[in-house]
Write a protein that holds these residues in place. Structure first.
Motif, PDB file in Angstrom:
ATOM      1  N   ASP A   1      85.911  48.538  94.188  1.00 48.35           N
ATOM      2  CA  ASP A   1      86.748  47.488  94.648  1.00 48.35           C
ATOM      3  C   ASP A   1      85.584  46.401  94.510  1.00 48.35           C
ATOM      4  N   ASP A   2      86.182  45.200  94.951  1.00 46.83           N
ATOM      5  CA  ASP A   2      85.461  43.864  95.163  1.00 46.83           C
ATOM      6  C   ASP A   2      84.485  43.887  96.083  1.00 46.83           C
ATOM      7  N   ARG A   3      84.284  44.717  97.207  1.00 48.72           N
ATOM      8  CA  ARG A   3      83.298  44.736  98.085  1.00 48.72           C
ATOM      9  C   ARG A   3      82.407  46.023  97.480  1.00 48.72           C
ATOM     10  N   ASP A   4      82.316  46.287  96.465  1.00 50.57           N
ATOM     11  CA  ASP A   4      81.650  47.416  96.017  1.00 50.57           C
ATOM     12  C   ASP A   4      81.712  48.718  96.726  1.00 50.57           C
ATOM     13  N   ARG A   5      82.826  49.037  97.183  1.00 50.46           N
ATOM     14  CA  ARG A   5      83.200  50.157  97.728  1.00 50.46           C
ATOM     15  C   ARG A   5      84.063  51.132  96.717  1.00 50.46           C
ATOM     16  N   VAL A   6      83.698  52.254  96.655  1.00 50.08           N
ATOM     17  CA  VAL A   6      84.357  53.101  95.713  1.00 50.08           C
ATOM     18  C   VAL A   6      85.795  53.826  96.370  1.00 50.08           C
ATOM     19  N   GLN A   7      86.625  53.356  95.362  1.00 52.90           N
ATOM     20  CA  GLN A   7      88.133  53.659  95.743  1.00 52.90           C
ATOM     21  C   GLN A   7      88.483  55.203  95.187  1.00 52.90           C
ATOM     22  N   ARG A   8      87.935  55.464  94.203  1.00 56.21           N
ATOM     23  CA  ARG A   8      88.224  56.768  93.503  1.00 56.21           C
ATOM     24  C   ARG A   8      87.006  57.325  92.605  1.00 56.21           C
ATOM     25  N   THR A   9      86.712  58.402  92.752  1.00 55.25           N
ATOM     26  CA  THR A   9      85.804  58.902  91.662  1.00 55.25           C
ATOM     27  C   THR A   9      86.248  60.199  91.189  1.00 55.25           C
ATOM     28  N   PHE A  10      86.102  60.437  89.670  1.00 57.82           N
ATOM     29  CA  PHE A  10      86.823  61.743  89.257  1.00 57.82           C
ATOM     30  C   PHE A  10      85.979  61.952  88.010  1.00 57.82           C
ATOM     31  N   SER A  11      86.004  63.376  87.506  1.00 62.73           N
ATOM     32  CA  SER A  11      85.451  63.616  86.112  1.00 62.73           C
ATOM     33  C   SER A  11      86.240  63.345  85.179  1.00 62.73           C
ATOM     34  N   VAL A  12      85.796  63.320  83.785  1.00 61.09           N
ATOM     35  CA  VAL A  12      86.631  63.056  82.794  1.00 61.09           C
ATOM     36  C   VAL A  12      85.937  64.000  81.508  1.00 61.09           C
ATOM     37  N   HIS A  13      86.959  64.300  80.411  1.00 65.83           N
ATOM     38  CA  HIS A  13      86.729  64.818  79.200  1.00 65.83           C
ATOM     39  C   HIS A  13      86.644  63.839  78.008  1.00 65.83           C
ATOM     40  N   PRO A  14      85.425  63.468  77.654  1.00 65.97           N
ATOM     41  CA  PRO A  14      85.391  62.446  76.771  1.00 65.97           C
ATOM     42  C   PRO A  14      85.455  63.077  75.105  1.00 65.97           C
ATOM     43  N   GLY A  15      85.926  61.999  74.355  1.00 63.57           N
ATOM     44  CA  GLY A  15      86.106  62.440  72.832  1.00 63.57           C
ATOM     45  C   GLY A  15      84.941  62.424  72.318  1.00 63.57           C
ATOM     46  N   LEU A  16      84.933  62.198  70.707  1.00 69.66           N
ATOM     47  CA  LEU A  16      83.876  62.645  70.179  1.00 69.66           C
ATOM     48  C   LEU A  16      82.985  61.191  69.801  1.00 69.66           C
ATOM     49  N   VAL A  17      83.562  60.027  70.210  1.00 66.13           N
ATOM     50  CA  VAL A  17      82.763  58.811  69.997  1.00 66.13           C
ATOM     51  C   VAL A  17      82.435  57.923  71.470  1.00 66.13           C
ATOM     52  N   ASP A  18      81.237  58.011  71.939  1.00 60.86           N
ATOM     53  CA  ASP A  18      81.076  57.311  73.138  1.00 60.86           C
ATOM     54  C   ASP A  18      80.626  55.848  72.802  1.00 60.86           C
ATOM     55  N   PRO A  19      80.913  55.101  73.865  1.00 59.78           N
ATOM     56  CA  PRO A  19      80.709  53.466  73.802  1.00 59.78           C
ATOM     57  C   PRO A  19      79.227  53.499  74.234  1.00 59.78           C
ATOM     58  N   ALA A  20      78.598  52.403  73.748  1.00 63.90           N
ATOM     59  CA  ALA A  20      77.384  52.191  74.037  1.00 63.90           C
ATOM     60  C   ALA A  20      77.223  51.682  75.757  1.00 63.90           C
ATOM     61  N   PRO A  21      76.253  51.849  76.299  1.00 66.30           N
ATOM     62  CA  PRO A  21      75.934  51.423  77.800  1.00 66.30           C
ATOM     63  C   PRO A  21      76.011  49.703  77.665  1.00 66.30           C
ATOM     64  N   GLY A  22      76.719  49.357  78.686  1.00 68.16           N
ATOM     65  CA  GLY A  22      76.885  47.996  78.730  1.00 68.16           C
ATOM     66  C   GLY A  22      77.994  47.570  79.497  1.00 68.16           C
ATOM     67  N   HIS A  23      78.321  46.149  79.314  1.00 67.79           N
ATOM     68  CA  HIS A  23      79.450  45.513  80.191  1.00 67.79           C
ATOM     69  C   HIS A  23      80.546  45.140  79.485  1.00 67.79           C
ATOM     70  N   TYR A  24      81.796  45.671  79.825  1.00 62.96           N
ATOM     71  CA  TYR A  24      83.074  45.552  78.664  1.00 62.96           C
ATOM     72  C   TYR A  24      84.231  44.882  79.645  1.00 62.96           C
ATOM     73  N   TRP A  25      85.284  44.652  79.189  1.00 59.50           N
ATOM     74  CA  TRP A  25      86.363  44.451  79.844  1.00 59.50           C
ATOM     75  C   TRP A  25      87.596  45.087  79.641  1.00 59.50           C
ATOM     76  N   VAL A  26      88.781  45.448  80.253  1.00 64.30           N
ATOM     77  CA  VAL A  26      89.825  46.165  79.747  1.00 64.30           C
ATOM     78  C   VAL A  26      90.528  44.972  79.013  1.00 64.30           C
ATOM     79  N   THR A  27      90.702  45.441  77.501  1.00 64.47           N
ATOM     80  CA  THR A  27      91.271  44.520  76.686  1.00 64.47           C
ATOM     81  C   THR A  27      92.738  44.844  76.264  1.00 64.47           C
TER      82      THR A  27
END
Length: 186
Positions: free
Chosen positions: A85-111
């Motif tokens: 959240d906007d106060r730097d508090r974790v609202q939720r954390t969870f594990s995921v299963h990625p596909g075959l293509v990973d994004p590069a580390p960096g800052h993005y936005w939901v498009t």
């Protein structure tokens, strides 16, 4: 009279579908060109170059160097997501299963977001939240409609879907609206 009612309903449905299509086109046409691209100006060196520091005693704790303010943090090495959240508090954390293509580390936005589509692996998915693409492959979070199945990596199709459980997908959908930052770390 029944034929007239059907015609009116069909006409109204056609107008509604056309309006939604036009609004979607307008929204896409007015998205800034850099909205889905990584931002080197905002990326911290620890997020962009090396693995963000972890708390060894609390492996699910939010890694240091993952930014400030409201954001989605995704670790490609740990296959884990944090909704912060906007106060730097974790609202939720969870594990995921990625596909075959990973994004590069960096800052993005939901498009872009889609309530329900078919993934590139042919699996029906819901609550799709996209934030970048790599070599034409869309990268985003989604939940398999039939359950938390990981993306089909056996097919050889390059997939960018980062699969979540349906419950986690519901929370991501509520949290990650258009323009929310997504920080990708190692």
């Amino acid at each position: 009279m029944a034929g007239t009612s059907s015609g009116i309903v069909a006409g109204l449905t056609a107008v509604a579908v056309g309006t939604v299509g036009f609004l979607a086109y307008q929204a896409q046409a007015h998205v800034p060109a850099n909205l889905g691209s990584p931002s080197s100006a905002g990326a911290s060196p620890s997020a962009a170059v090396s693995k963000a520091p972890r708390d060894r005693r609390h492996p699910t704790a939010l890694p240091g160097g993952s930014g400030k303010g409201e954001r989605v943090v995704y670790s490609v090495d740990d296959d884990r997501v944090w909704l912060v959240d906007d106060r730097d508090r974790v609202q939720r954390t969870f594990s995921v299963h990625p596909g075959l293509v990973d994004p590069a580390p960096g800052h993005y936005w939901v498009t872009s977001r889609s309530n329900a589509v078919t993934g590139t692996d042919g699996v029906p998915v819901e609550h799709v939240v996209r934030f970048t693409s790599v070599d034409g492959v869309a990268i985003g979070f989604s939940a398999a409609v039939g359950g938390g199945a990981p993306a089909n990596t056996e097919s050889g199709v390059k997939t960018g879907g980062i699969r979540e459980t349906r419950a986690d997908g519901d929370e991501m959908w509520k949290f990650a609206t258009i323009g929310v930052p997504v920080v990708v770390i190692r």
